[in-house]
Design a protein around this motif. Structure first.
Motif, PDB file in Angstrom:
ATOM      1  N   SER A  20     129.907 -46.122  11.501  1.00  0.00           N
ATOM      2  CA  SER A  20     130.948 -45.098  11.292  1.00  0.00           C
ATOM      3  C   SER A  20     131.679 -45.302   9.968  1.00  0.00           C
ATOM      4  CB  SER A  20     131.951 -45.108  12.453  1.00  0.00           C
ATOM      5  OG  SER A  20     131.317 -44.807  13.670  1.00  0.00           O
ATOM      6  N   LEU A  21     130.909 -45.566   8.918  1.00  0.00           N
ATOM      7  CA  LEU A  21     131.500 -45.762   7.589  1.00  0.00           C
ATOM      8  C   LEU A  21     131.589 -44.434   6.845  1.00  0.00           C
ATOM      9  CD1 LEU A  21     129.495 -48.933   6.519  1.00  0.00           C
ATOM     10  CD2 LEU A  21     131.890 -48.867   7.200  1.00  0.00           C
ATOM     11  N   ASP A  22     132.620 -44.330   6.026  1.00  0.00           N
ATOM     12  CA  ASP A  22     132.749 -43.165   5.154  1.00  0.00           C
ATOM     13  C   ASP A  22     132.115 -43.425   3.793  1.00  0.00           C
ATOM     14  OD1 ASP A  22     134.508 -41.454   6.888  1.00  0.00           O
ATOM     15  OD2 ASP A  22     135.775 -43.225   6.734  1.00  0.00           O
ATOM     16  N   LEU A  23     132.046 -44.698   3.410  1.00  0.00           N
ATOM     17  CA  LEU A  23     131.520 -45.066   2.099  1.00  0.00           C
ATOM     18  C   LEU A  23     131.034 -46.502   2.129  1.00  0.00           C
ATOM     19  CD1 LEU A  23     131.301 -44.129  -0.951  1.00  0.00           C
ATOM     20  CD2 LEU A  23     133.503 -45.267  -1.284  1.00  0.00           C
ATOM     21  N   SER A  24     129.949 -46.761   1.396  1.00  0.00           N
ATOM     22  CA  SER A  24     129.446 -48.126   1.273  1.00  0.00           C
ATOM     23  C   SER A  24     129.153 -48.407  -0.191  1.00  0.00           C
ATOM     24  CB  SER A  24     128.173 -48.308   2.105  1.00  0.00           C
ATOM     25  OG  SER A  24     127.672 -49.635   1.979  1.00  0.00           O
ATOM     26  N   ILE A  25     129.587 -49.554  -0.666  1.00  0.00           N
ATOM     27  CA  ILE A  25     129.245 -49.995  -2.019  1.00  0.00           C
ATOM     28  C   ILE A  25     127.987 -50.849  -1.906  1.00  0.00           C
ATOM     29  CG2 ILE A  25     129.978 -51.234  -4.070  1.00  0.00           C
ATOM     30  CD1 ILE A  25     131.583 -48.692  -3.480  1.00  0.00           C
ATOM     31  N   ARG A  26     126.925 -50.407  -2.548  1.00  0.00           N
ATOM     32  CA  ARG A  26     125.639 -51.104  -2.489  1.00  0.00           C
ATOM     33  C   ARG A  26     125.304 -51.713  -3.850  1.00  0.00           C
ATOM     34  NH1 ARG A  26     122.583 -48.579   1.822  1.00  0.00           N
ATOM     35  NH2 ARG A  26     124.032 -48.561   3.591  1.00  0.00           N
ATOM     36  N   VAL A  27     124.704 -52.878  -3.810  1.00  0.00           N
ATOM     37  CA  VAL A  27     124.316 -53.574  -5.038  1.00  0.00           C
ATOM     38  C   VAL A  27     122.811 -53.757  -5.026  1.00  0.00           C
ATOM     39  CG1 VAL A  27     124.583 -55.653  -6.427  1.00  0.00           C
ATOM     40  CG2 VAL A  27     126.539 -54.744  -5.172  1.00  0.00           C
ATOM     41  N   GLY A  28     122.146 -53.381  -6.096  1.00  0.00           N
ATOM     42  CA  GLY A  28     120.694 -53.442  -6.181  1.00  0.00           C
ATOM     43  C   GLY A  28     120.182 -52.131  -6.728  1.00  0.00           C
ATOM     44  N   TRP A  29     118.973 -51.760  -6.366  1.00  0.00           N
ATOM     45  CA  TRP A  29     118.405 -50.488  -6.804  1.00  0.00           C
ATOM     46  C   TRP A  29     118.012 -49.702  -5.572  1.00  0.00           C
ATOM     47  CZ3 TRP A  29     119.627 -49.319 -11.512  1.00  0.00           C
ATOM     48  CH2 TRP A  29     119.897 -50.359 -12.402  1.00  0.00           C
ATOM     49  N   LEU A  30     118.593 -48.520  -5.435  1.00  0.00           N
ATOM     50  CA  LEU A  30     118.464 -47.749  -4.207  1.00  0.00           C
ATOM     51  C   LEU A  30     117.081 -47.154  -4.019  1.00  0.00           C
ATOM     52  CD1 LEU A  30     121.848 -45.786  -4.174  1.00  0.00           C
ATOM     53  CD2 LEU A  30     121.305 -47.965  -3.078  1.00  0.00           C
ATOM     54  N   LYS A  31     116.651 -47.146  -2.772  1.00  0.00           N
ATOM     55  CA  LYS A  31     115.432 -46.432  -2.405  1.00  0.00           C
ATOM     56  C   LYS A  31     115.822 -45.008  -2.005  1.00  0.00           C
ATOM     57  CE  LYS A  31     113.257 -50.647  -0.632  1.00  0.00           C
ATOM     58  NZ  LYS A  31     112.665 -51.319   0.553  1.00  0.00           N
ATOM     59  N   ASP A  32     114.838 -44.137  -1.948  1.00  0.00           N
ATOM     60  CA  ASP A  32     115.107 -42.761  -1.525  1.00  0.00           C
ATOM     61  C   ASP A  32     115.698 -42.762  -0.125  1.00  0.00           C
ATOM     62  OD1 ASP A  32     114.096 -41.799  -3.876  1.00  0.00           O
ATOM     63  OD2 ASP A  32     112.077 -41.464  -3.098  1.00  0.00           O
ATOM     64  N   SER A  33     116.708 -41.928   0.087  1.00  0.00           N
ATOM     65  CA  SER A  33     117.316 -41.816   1.408  1.00  0.00           C
ATOM     66  C   SER A  33     118.012 -40.470   1.523  1.00  0.00           C
ATOM     67  CB  SER A  33     118.324 -42.945   1.636  1.00  0.00           C
ATOM     68  OG  SER A  33     119.524 -42.694   0.940  1.00  0.00           O
ATOM     69  N   SER A  34     118.485 -40.195   2.725  1.00  0.00           N
ATOM     70  CA  SER A  34     119.200 -38.940   2.954  1.00  0.00           C
ATOM     71  C   SER A  34     120.659 -39.054   2.559  1.00  0.00           C
ATOM     72  CB  SER A  34     119.099 -38.561   4.439  1.00  0.00           C
ATOM     73  OG  SER A  34     119.675 -39.582   5.246  1.00  0.00           O
ATOM     74  N   MET A  35     121.075 -40.238   2.138  1.00  0.00           N
ATOM     75  CA  MET A  35     122.461 -40.454   1.738  1.00  0.00           C
ATOM     76  C   MET A  35     122.722 -39.922   0.326  1.00  0.00           C
ATOM     77  SD  MET A  35     123.986 -42.025   4.272  1.00  0.00           S
ATOM     78  CE  MET A  35     123.411 -42.774   5.807  1.00  0.00           C
ATOM     79  N   LEU A  36     123.967 -39.616   0.067  1.00  0.00           N
ATOM     80  CA  LEU A  36     124.394 -39.265  -1.278  1.00  0.00           C
ATOM     81  C   LEU A  36     124.810 -40.544  -1.995  1.00  0.00           C
ATOM     82  CD1 LEU A  36     126.545 -36.101  -0.462  1.00  0.00           C
ATOM     83  CD2 LEU A  36     124.201 -36.176  -1.321  1.00  0.00           C
ATOM     84  N   ALA A  37     124.629 -40.585  -3.291  1.00  0.00           N
ATOM     85  CA  ALA A  37     124.941 -41.814  -4.029  1.00  0.00           C
ATOM     86  C   ALA A  37     125.377 -41.492  -5.450  1.00  0.00           C
ATOM     87  CB  ALA A  37     123.725 -42.746  -4.057  1.00  0.00           C
ATOM     88  N   ARG A  38     126.209 -42.370  -5.979  1.00  0.00           N
ATOM     89  CA  ARG A  38     126.607 -42.266  -7.386  1.00  0.00           C
ATOM     90  C   ARG A  38     126.636 -43.665  -7.987  1.00  0.00           C
ATOM     91  NH1 ARG A  38     131.479 -38.751 -10.195  1.00  0.00           N
ATOM     92  NH2 ARG A  38     131.229 -39.613 -12.313  1.00  0.00           N
ATOM     93  N   LYS A  39     125.955 -43.816  -9.104  1.00  0.00           N
ATOM     94  CA  LYS A  39     125.937 -45.112  -9.783  1.00  0.00           C
ATOM     95  C   LYS A  39     127.276 -45.353 -10.462  1.00  0.00           C
ATOM     96  CE  LYS A  39     123.288 -47.750 -13.188  1.00  0.00           C
ATOM     97  NZ  LYS A  39     122.155 -47.701 -14.147  1.00  0.00           N
ATOM     98  N   LEU A  40     127.837 -46.534 -10.239  1.00  0.00           N
ATOM     99  CA  LEU A  40     129.126 -46.875 -10.809  1.00  0.00           C
ATOM    100  C   LEU A  40     128.988 -47.660 -12.110  1.00  0.00           C
ATOM    101  CD1 LEU A  40     130.949 -47.906  -7.495  1.00  0.00           C
ATOM    102  CD2 LEU A  40     131.020 -45.688  -8.664  1.00  0.00           C
ATOM    103  N   PHE A  41     128.103 -48.671 -12.120  1.00  0.00           N
ATOM    104  CA  PHE A  41     127.863 -49.458 -13.334  1.00  0.00           C
ATOM    105  C   PHE A  41     126.700 -50.407 -13.084  1.00  0.00           C
ATOM    106  CE2 PHE A  41     130.843 -51.900 -10.821  1.00  0.00           C
ATOM    107  CZ  PHE A  41     130.450 -53.213 -10.977  1.00  0.00           C
TER     108      PHE A  41
END
Length: 295
Positions: free
Chosen positions: A139-160
């Motif tokens: 039940s998260l609204d947002l997750s900060i992920r580190v690495g290189w994202l694989k294709d998914s149904s989630m929305l994402a924005r690169k921060l740095f």
């Protein structure tokens, strides 16, 4: 009935989490309080909503039908809050966010702190963990992920992006022959991170790429633990540069093969395609992206 809207929200969270304890954790309430709230709702409705056993909870037929209505009411309430937040000069609501544990004192955490000061009516719940988190199930609204994202149904924005470097203790490096290329360190001791493979790609200053595989006698699930055991002289590891800057400057750790680069890490904000608190989530994502653009 209006007095029982909160009871419905608690009941829906129990179903989503699959247990009173899970719901209590996400709602920051005691499990006994959650159980009492559901029992109170059942008494008011005059039906049993959940079968309770020592191992799991199961919805009754009445509970299953009632859950559909409860979810619909909550979705409409969230939609209303989203619309109001879009018009409001002072956003209000709550966000539940997960971040890797090694980011507790990072620029990202500092930016989130400043966001909280800027929008004091937005309540933030931060979960720091190096385990992979399921956004929907948690039940998260947002997750900060580190690495290189694989294709998914989630929305994402690169921060740095940030650089990773290979390190070991000064004493450990001194006990080995000076390495000049990646193949020279294959037989060295390694400390591995349990969510990544035991292979690493290097790139020379001339663009030559070399991938090596290594054996590890010690595996950990924490980036901070990688640094700790490297300082203890247990071998090599590669780690985000900002975590070892001070140790390298003090001489406690040594940058091994400094002329060879390891692929940098991408830092991403990831959130559900149909976010419950879309406007608040986007507000935070845009704020982080602007603050961290030059990191």
């Amino acid at each position: 009935m209006i007095n029982y809207l909160r009871h419905m929200a608690v009941f829906a969270r129990v179903v989503d989490e699959g247990s009173f304890r899970g719901a209590a954790k996400t709602l920051n309430l005691a499990p006994s309080r959650i159980s009492h709230t559901v029992a109170d709702l059942e008494q008011y409705l005059g039906v049993t909503l959940l079968y309770r056993t020592t191992r799991k909870l199961t919805l009754t037929n009445e509970g299953s039908n009632f859950y559909k209505h409860a979810i619909e009411i909550l979705k409409n309430a969230e939609a209303g809050l989203n619309e109001l937040n879009a018009l409001s000069e002072q956003p209000i609501g709550s966000l539940r966010i997960s971040l890797p544990a090694f980011l507790t004192t990072s620029p990202i955490s500092s930016a989130i702190a400043d966001f909280s000061k800027l929008y004091p009516k937005v309540s933030l719940s931060l979960i720091f963990t190096d385990h992979i988190v399921d956004i929907l199930n948690e039940s998260l609204d947002l997750s900060i992920r580190v690495g290189w994202l694989k294709d998914s149904s989630m929305l994402a924005r690169k921060l740095f992006e940030s650089r990773r470097i290979l390190v070991a203790s000064k004493a450990y490096v001194s006990s080995r022959d000076i390495p000049y290329k990646p193949s020279d360190i294959v037989s060295w001791d390694w400390i591995s991170f349990d969510i990544r493979s035991n292979s690493v790609e290097f790139e020379s200053e001339h663009g030559e790429k070399v991938t090596i595989s290594y054996h590890s006698n010690l595996s950990v699930n924490s980036a901070d633990a990688l640094v700790h055991f490297a300082k203890k002289g247990l071998g090599l590891t590669y780690i985000p540069e900002q975590l070892v800057d001070e140790a390298i400057q003090s001489g406690e750790l040594v940058h091994v093969l400094p002329t060879w680069k390891i692929k940098s890490l991408g830092y991403y904000a990831v959130w559900p395609n149909k976010s419950r608190r879309e406007n608040l989530t986007l507000l935070l994502v845009r704020y982080l992206a602007e603050r961290l653009a030059n990191t």
